[in-house]
Design a protein around this motif. Structure first.
Motif, PDB file in Angstrom:
ATOM      1  N   VAL A  43      33.931   6.447 -82.607  1.00  0.00           N
ATOM      2  CA  VAL A  43      35.246   6.377 -81.834  1.00  0.00           C
ATOM      3  C   VAL A  43      36.048   5.183 -82.282  1.00  0.00           C
ATOM      4  O   VAL A  43      35.545   4.297 -82.424  1.00  0.00           O
ATOM      5  N   ALA A  44      37.164   5.435 -82.552  1.00  0.00           N
ATOM      6  CA  ALA A  44      38.318   4.431 -83.102  1.00  0.00           C
ATOM      7  C   ALA A  44      39.271   4.359 -81.943  1.00  0.00           C
ATOM      8  O   ALA A  44      39.985   5.490 -81.595  1.00  0.00           O
ATOM      9  N   PHE A  45      39.811   3.161 -81.819  1.00  0.00           N
ATOM     10  CA  PHE A  45      40.906   2.868 -80.958  1.00  0.00           C
ATOM     11  C   PHE A  45      41.978   1.908 -81.737  1.00  0.00           C
ATOM     12  O   PHE A  45      41.370   1.113 -82.614  1.00  0.00           O
ATOM     13  N   MET A  46      43.210   1.797 -81.696  1.00  0.00           N
ATOM     14  CA  MET A  46      44.321   1.012 -82.299  1.00  0.00           C
ATOM     15  C   MET A  46      45.238   0.312 -81.079  1.00  0.00           C
ATOM     16  O   MET A  46      45.189   1.008 -80.121  1.00  0.00           O
ATOM     17  N   THR A  47      45.462  -0.873 -81.525  1.00  0.00           N
ATOM     18  CA  THR A  47      46.419  -1.892 -80.792  1.00  0.00           C
ATOM     19  C   THR A  47      47.822  -1.155 -81.242  1.00  0.00           C
ATOM     20  O   THR A  47      47.983  -0.519 -82.140  1.00  0.00           O
ATOM     21  N   ALA A  48      48.744  -1.427 -80.361  1.00  0.00           N
ATOM     22  CA  ALA A  48      50.137  -1.173 -80.793  1.00  0.00           C
ATOM     23  C   ALA A  48      50.545  -1.756 -81.817  1.00  0.00           C
ATOM     24  O   ALA A  48      50.187  -3.136 -82.302  1.00  0.00           O
ATOM     25  N   PRO A  49      51.290  -1.189 -82.890  1.00  0.00           N
ATOM     26  CA  PRO A  49      51.889  -1.918 -84.054  1.00  0.00           C
ATOM     27  C   PRO A  49      52.786  -3.241 -83.804  1.00  0.00           C
ATOM     28  O   PRO A  49      53.551  -3.060 -82.794  1.00  0.00           O
ATOM     29  N   LYS A  50      52.587  -4.228 -84.314  1.00  0.00           N
ATOM     30  CA  LYS A  50      53.295  -5.360 -84.294  1.00  0.00           C
ATOM     31  C   LYS A  50      54.195  -5.684 -85.756  1.00  0.00           C
ATOM     32  O   LYS A  50      53.435  -5.562 -86.650  1.00  0.00           O
ATOM     33  N   PRO A  51      55.450  -5.733 -85.518  1.00  0.00           N
ATOM     34  CA  PRO A  51      56.223  -6.071 -86.624  1.00  0.00           C
ATOM     35  C   PRO A  51      56.028  -7.482 -87.331  1.00  0.00           C
ATOM     36  O   PRO A  51      55.872  -8.533 -86.425  1.00  0.00           O
ATOM     37  N   LEU A  52      55.800  -7.506 -88.618  1.00  0.00           N
ATOM     38  CA  LEU A  52      55.534  -8.950 -89.251  1.00  0.00           C
ATOM     39  C   LEU A  52      56.992  -9.176 -89.656  1.00  0.00           C
ATOM     40  O   LEU A  52      57.643  -8.363 -90.191  1.00  0.00           O
ATOM     41  N   GLU A  53      56.903 -10.492 -90.103  1.00  0.00           N
ATOM     42  CA  GLU A  53      58.279 -11.017 -90.576  1.00  0.00           C
ATOM     43  C   GLU A  53      58.542 -10.296 -92.138  1.00  0.00           C
ATOM     44  O   GLU A  53      59.722 -10.222 -92.760  1.00  0.00           O
ATOM     45  N   ASN A  54      57.530 -10.133 -92.807  1.00  0.00           N
ATOM     46  CA  ASN A  54      57.855  -9.311 -94.281  1.00  0.00           C
ATOM     47  C   ASN A  54      58.094  -7.712 -94.173  1.00  0.00           C
ATOM     48  O   ASN A  54      58.229  -7.166 -95.120  1.00  0.00           O
TER      49      ASN A  54
END
Length: 157
Positions: A43-54
């Protein structure tokens, strides 16, 4: 079944002795997550995507395994650096856990690659790069995610 086999292969690669690779103490985050996928044994869960500077995105994916890998770990937290424009992912680091006990963190490769279809990297990238997010309600924290994963895995035959 391909996702399970690929998850297991990735997890087995982490079963190397602790002295064999550089480590850091970074652990997977305890924040709201949404279920990413479930297949027999995983079973897999993911966090919300966070933008990076690049321009890339940072995402953590937690994999909960019904059976532990040889090192004893049955939970893996993978930090991803995702370049949606290039269609590449890089595993920044992988933290392993035995149930709720943190075991170790290993670094990922230096360069990103295009993930093979059906792999955790491909599924994570597709979700992180989607313009519309899932409408399912996220689990509020790691404790709730662990409970949901345990219930889901227990219900699998």
């Amino acid at each position: 079944m391909k996702i399970f086999e690929l998850c297991l292969a990735a997890a087995m690669a982490l079963a190397i002795p602790a002295a064999a690779s550089a480590q850091d103490a970074t652990q997977g985050p305890d924040e709201p997550m949404q279920m990413l996928f479930q297949v027999p044994g995983v079973v897999a869960f993911m966090t919300a995507p966070k933008p990076l500077e690049n321009g890339h995105k940072q995402v953590w994916t937690w994999l909960f395994l019904k059976q532990a890998i040889p090192s004893g770990a049955n939970n893996l937290a993978l930090e991803w650096d995702i370049d949606c424009a290039a269609g590449t992912v890089r595993t920044v680091r992988t933290a392993t856990y035995q149930d709720t006990t943190y075991v170790r963190t290993d670094p990922g490769p230096a360069a990103g690659t295009a993930p093979a279809a059906g792999t955790p990297g491909a599924v994570t990238m597709a979700s992180a790069c989607a313009t519309e997010r899932s409408r399912t309600r996220p689990s509020p924290n790691l404790t709730a995610v662990r409970a949901t994963a345990a219930q889901t895995l227990a219900a699998q035959h």
